[in-house]
Scaffold this active site. Structure first.
Site, PDB file in Angstrom:
ATOM      1  N   ASP A 161     -25.622   3.968 -28.051  1.00 18.35           N
ATOM      2  CA  ASP A 161     -25.189   3.637 -26.808  1.00 18.35           C
ATOM      3  C   ASP A 161     -24.050   2.387 -27.020  1.00 18.35           C
ATOM      4  OD1 ASP A 161     -26.595   5.443 -25.277  1.00 18.35           O
ATOM      5  OD2 ASP A 161     -28.120   4.102 -24.916  1.00 18.35           O
ATOM      6  N   ASP A 173     -28.259  13.026 -16.188  1.00 19.27           N
ATOM      7  CA  ASP A 173     -29.240  12.108 -16.001  1.00 19.27           C
ATOM      8  C   ASP A 173     -30.206  12.715 -14.703  1.00 19.27           C
ATOM      9  OD1 ASP A 173     -28.162  10.804 -18.062  1.00 19.27           O
ATOM     10  OD2 ASP A 173     -26.832   9.428 -16.861  1.00 19.27           O
TER      11      ASP A 173
END
Length: 252
Positions: free
Chosen positions: A10, A129
């Site tokens: 990330d 998500d």
């Protein structure tokens, strides 16, 4: 089916970071150094996600993609800020093997079909998500904008639509388990796998070796994690040996 291990980088402001439930971000190193370490450790694939690109309304940091591409010896997927065929092509030209799209795909689903047509099913991943919600049939709601914005859409229904567009890989991340090290959201993995039959990436929540095995049993084809790899809680070869002992087919 051979299970693949995929560390996830990330990225924020050119650095690898890791958060808990999409917030509480802390630094985890240089992306090129992390890439080299994971290639040497025997990872099968790598994910590089520019986690603030979408919310900041900008493109993926192509200079970072280029640097990682020069160092990588394994396939890597890039996500974040990829909103159309042109931005996806720029990332692939920078050296990525695959691209991942999430918020843009939800807002304009035809983009998924366009990307599959341009690059092929093997090079396009759609990330979803999701958070638990008792208001929706599957029990999960789609979130966009890096997990910040609820959509009111059913996550499993959205996954089915994504698969219908020809995508071969779906990457669901549960807001409830992300960074918690309490285990992957197994019902979410299981429901998406059963509904789509495409490759499913287990993401969000790994904390022990057993958690990875549980994800395989739930239907995951690719095992993605960040914290446990970044901070040397679990080694790639340690994980592969553990899975192999339990009868899971993994690459050497």
């Amino acid at each position: 089916m051979t299970i693949r291990i995929m560390p996830c980088l990330d990225m924020q402001n050119g650095r690898v970071v890791k958060g808990v439930q999409f917030v509480d971000i802390r630094d985890a190193g240089d992306p090129v150094a992390c890439c080299v370490a994971y290639c040497n450790a025997g990872a099968d694939e790598l994910a590089l996600l520019d986690i603030t690109a979408t919310i900041e309304g900008r493109a993926t940091m192509l200079d970072v993609v280029e640097k990682v591409a020069r160092a990588a010896t394994i396939p890597f997927t890039v996500g974040g800020g990829i909103s159309d065929v042109a931005s996806a092509e720029a990332v692939i030209r920078a050296g990525a093997d695959k691209i991942s799209t999430s918020s843009a795909a939800f807002r304009k689903p035809e983009v998924i079909r366009d990307m599959v047509k341009a690059f092929g099913t093997e090079r396009v991943t759609v990330a979803i998500d999701a958070a638990a919600s008792d208001r929706l049939p599957s029990g999960y709601e789609v979130y966009i904008d890096g997990g910040r914005t609820p959509t009111g859409a059913d996550a499993v229904e959205w996954a089915e639509q994504v698969a219908d567009y020809g995508v071969n890989t779906i990457l669901p991340t549960s807001k409830s388990t992300d960074g918690m090290k309490t285990g992957f959201d197994l019902p979410l993995i299981r429901k998406i796998k059963e509904a789509t039959k495409v490759d499913v990436v287990a993401s969000g929540g790994a904390g022990t070796l057993e958690h990875f095995y549980d994800a395989v049993q739930a239907g995951a084809d690719i095992l993605l994690a960040a914290s446990v790899f970044h901070f040397n809680i679990i080694g790639i070869q340690e994980l592969k040996a553990y899975l192999r002992e339990r009868g899971v087919d993994v690459r050497t």
